[in-house]
Structures are given as C-alpha cells and as structure tokens.
Design an enzyme around this catalytic site. Structure first.
Site, mmCIF file in Angstrom:
data_model
loop_
_atom_site.group_PDB
_atom_site.id
_atom_site.type_symbol
_atom_site.label_atom_id
_atom_site.label_comp_id
_atom_site.label_asym_id
_atom_site.label_seq_id
_atom_site.Cartn_x
_atom_site.Cartn_y
_atom_site.Cartn_z
ATOM 1 C CB SER A 60 63.486 -14.089 0.804
ATOM 2 O OG SER A 60 62.845 -12.861 0.955
ATOM 3 C CE LYS A 63 59.478 -13.493 1.334
ATOM 4 N NZ LYS A 63 60.257 -12.494 0.623
ATOM 5 C CE1 TYR A 188 58.470 -12.339 5.259
ATOM 6 C CE2 TYR A 188 59.029 -10.135 6.046
ATOM 7 C CZ TYR A 188 59.095 -11.114 5.067
ATOM 8 O OH TYR A 188 59.790 -10.868 3.911
ATOM 9 C CE1 TYR A 240 62.170 -12.598 -3.540
ATOM 10 C CE2 TYR A 240 64.469 -12.209 -4.023
ATOM 11 C CZ TYR A 240 63.482 -12.561 -3.144
ATOM 12 O OH TYR A 240 63.813 -12.882 -1.874
ATOM 13 C CB VAL A 258 68.219 -9.291 1.084
ATOM 14 C CG1 VAL A 258 67.333 -8.956 -0.088
ATOM 15 C CG2 VAL A 258 67.437 -9.296 2.386
HETATM 16 N N1 GLN Z 1 63.460 -9.814 5.476
HETATM 17 C C1 GLN Z 1 63.546 -9.329 4.134
HETATM 18 C C2 GLN Z 1 62.406 -8.398 3.832
HETATM 19 O O1 GLN Z 1 61.320 -8.688 4.179
HETATM 20 C C3 GLN Z 1 63.521 -10.489 3.175
HETATM 21 C C4 GLN Z 1 63.650 -10.041 1.749
HETATM 22 C C5 GLN Z 1 64.533 -10.920 0.920
HETATM 23 O O2 GLN Z 1 65.342 -11.685 1.406
HETATM 24 N N2 GLN Z 1 64.444 -10.747 -0.370
HETATM 25 O O3 GLN Z 1 62.576 -7.344 3.262
#
Ligand code: GLN
Length: 304
Positions: A60, A63, A188, A240, A258
């Site tokens: 993420s 992003k 993505y 988050y 993650v």
């Molecule tokens: N690629 C992961 C997903 O879309 C990214 C989520 C994350 O890093 N929080 O679930």
C-alpha cells in the site's frame, strides 16, 4: 543519528515477535518476521540501521504515488471528484458505503477502493503504459532505476485478490469507474508488488518532505503543492484505522503496507523508511510503528 537508529532497532526488536506476517496474499507469508531495518534521510545525509537494504514489496505504500500521479495528470479538482480525502476509520480493504450508494465520499486515496479508483486517472493508452508511468515515477523519486515487480508476489495477489476484485466491481456498479476491471486491477496488483528497501522509501519520503526536491539536487521532481497534498492525505488516513493513534504517538504523515514497510515524511525535515514484516491487527508493521514512536519522542518529530 546512526547510533540512535541502532539503539532504536535494539530496543524495539522484541516487537518483531509480537506481530504476524501477512498471509492473505500467500506469497507474503514467506517473509522473515525477524527482519527489522530503518533508514533516515535528511539534508545532512543518509543514516541506516538493521536490515535497511532487505527488499520487500511496497504494497500500500504505492498509494501515495498513485495519488501523486493522478494529481499530476489531472489536477486536484478532477481527483477529488472521484475520491474523497476523509478518513474512513475502517480497515484498508473494507467496503465503506451506505445502503443507498457508493460515492467519492466513501473512499480516500489511502484505502484499496480509493487507490484502485485513482488508477483509472493515471494517463496511458494501455494499462501497461499506466503501470510503466507509475513505476517510472517510483524510480525517479527513489533515485533507484532498478525498482521492479516481484513476479511471485504479483501473481500470488492476482490469483487471490478476491476482495480487491469485489471492490473494483462495486466501483463499476456505482459508475465511479468505467473500464475493464481485470486490466485496472492488473495495474494495481503490479503496483503493490514493486520491490523496495527502507532506503528507497526514505528517499521518496524525503522528496515529499522537501517540497518536491531531492536532498542532493535542487531539481524540482514534483510540484510542491502536490507533495503537500500527499503529506496531508497520509497524515489523515495513511495508517488506516490506526491513523489517529499514530498521529498522537508519532505525529507525522506516513503510509504503511502489508509487506511490512512504513514510509514517513517529516515536512521540511526528513524522509524515513522502516521495515519489519510482522504486522499488528490493523495491518501496520508492529516494530516499525514502535520504532517511529521512539524516534519521534527522542528527537521531537511530531508536527502537532
Ligand atoms: N496489495 C495489498 C492489497 O491490496 C495492499 C494492502 C496493504 O498494503 N494494506 O490487499
């Protein structure tokens, strides 16, 4: 600074035992939970400790760059028409909509639904070109031309990304996007699978902190206004449903992934990259957050 970072790694290393490596993307389960590294870049140089050069997938943390490119390609008004900037207070992959509708007010650029939507605003004739432009931005900001996709993680997420597929179809059902969902998700999934190190994250964060400029060059890489926008959005919702606690305890714009990375930008001051793959229940690197808390309290980083 280097000594301080080494002390922090030592002091926080027991937290690597208390978190859990992400498993919902099967390939991420292979990460070594003992890894723990940090890199700080400020105008005086680059400071490294622990596993600062171990590669991991950005997840993420891409992003903020999706948001940045969407802004650079379209301007803020177009971006805000598609995606809001309010914190949802919900997990990164949550469905956040009312019974009646899904609108821009239900998403922000730091959660999956918002980032997937914003991928549609990246310019490019094909989805491959869109991804290549995003990768090229990541390479430029990190100063690392060899950044590339970890194929195993990409294929693993592509195979198992049911929730992201569901989110993308919800966006399409509510007419927020109008494109081929598989192609969109390919952008993505590839974006999330780009491999980086703490050092790459610290360099990108430094550009965001330094109003769009690199530490060692006076060249403007991105408009200062958009660096500020991305910092603001990260501060509101980059961690988050842990963003409020993070604001209290660390107090700087940051984005987690993650894969175990955290990218943090201290406006006008420094860029930080931290990495430890064992996560807390909200999907943020547990030891990474603790290290940033300690660093912030020791040298006073909070902007609040
Ligand atoms: N690629 C992961 C997903 O879309 C990214 C989520 C994350 O890093 N929080 O679930």
């Amino acid at each position: 600074m280097k000594r301080l970072l080494e002390e922090i790694i030592n002091e926080c290393s027991h937290y690597t035992k208390l978190g859990r490596v992400a498993s919902y993307i099967p390939e991420l389960q292979k990460a070594n939970p003992d890894n723990f590294g940090i890199c700080v870049i400020d105008k005086s140089g680059e400071y490294l400790a622990g596993d600062y050069d171990k590669p991991f997938t950005v997840q993420s943390i891409i992003k903020p760059l999706i948001l940045l490119l969407a802004l650079m390609d379209n301007g803020i008004e177009r971006v805000k028409l598609l995606c809001g900037v309010e914190a949802t207070g919900k997990p990164f992959d949550a469905f956040n909509y009312s019974d009646l509708a899904l609108t821009s007010e239900h998403i922000n650029p730091m959660i999956n639904a918002g980032a997937i939507a914003l991928c549609t605003l990246i310019r490019g004739e094909t989805h491959t070109e869109k991804f290549e432009r995003l990768l090229s931005l990541a390479r430029t900001l990190s100063g690392n031309p060899s950044l590339s996709v970890n194929q195993e993680v990409y294929l693993s997420e592509k195979e198992t990304g049911y929730k992201n597929r569901a989110l993308a179809y919800m966006l399409k059902a509510y007419k927020m996007i109008d494109c081929d969902v598989d192609e969109l998700l390919d952008v993505y999934f590839k974006a999330c699978s780009v491999e980086v190190s703490c050092r790459d994250l610290a360099r990108i964060a430094f550009v965001l902190a330094n109003h769009g400029r690199l530490p060692d060059a006076d060249r403007l890489l991105i408009p200062a206004e958009y660096a500020r926008t991305v910092n603001a959005v990260m501060a509101i919702c980059g961690m988050y449903d842990g963003s409020g606690e993070f604001a209290l305890n660390v107090g700087i714009p940051a984005k987690s992934g993650v894969g175990g990375g955290i990218m943090a930008s201290v406006p006008s001051r420094m860029g930080i990259g931290a990495f430890s793959p064992a996560l807390d229940p909200k999907g943020n690197s547990l030891a990474g957050v603790k290290a940033l808390e300690l660093l912030s309290s020791k040298i006073g980083l909070s902007i609040f």
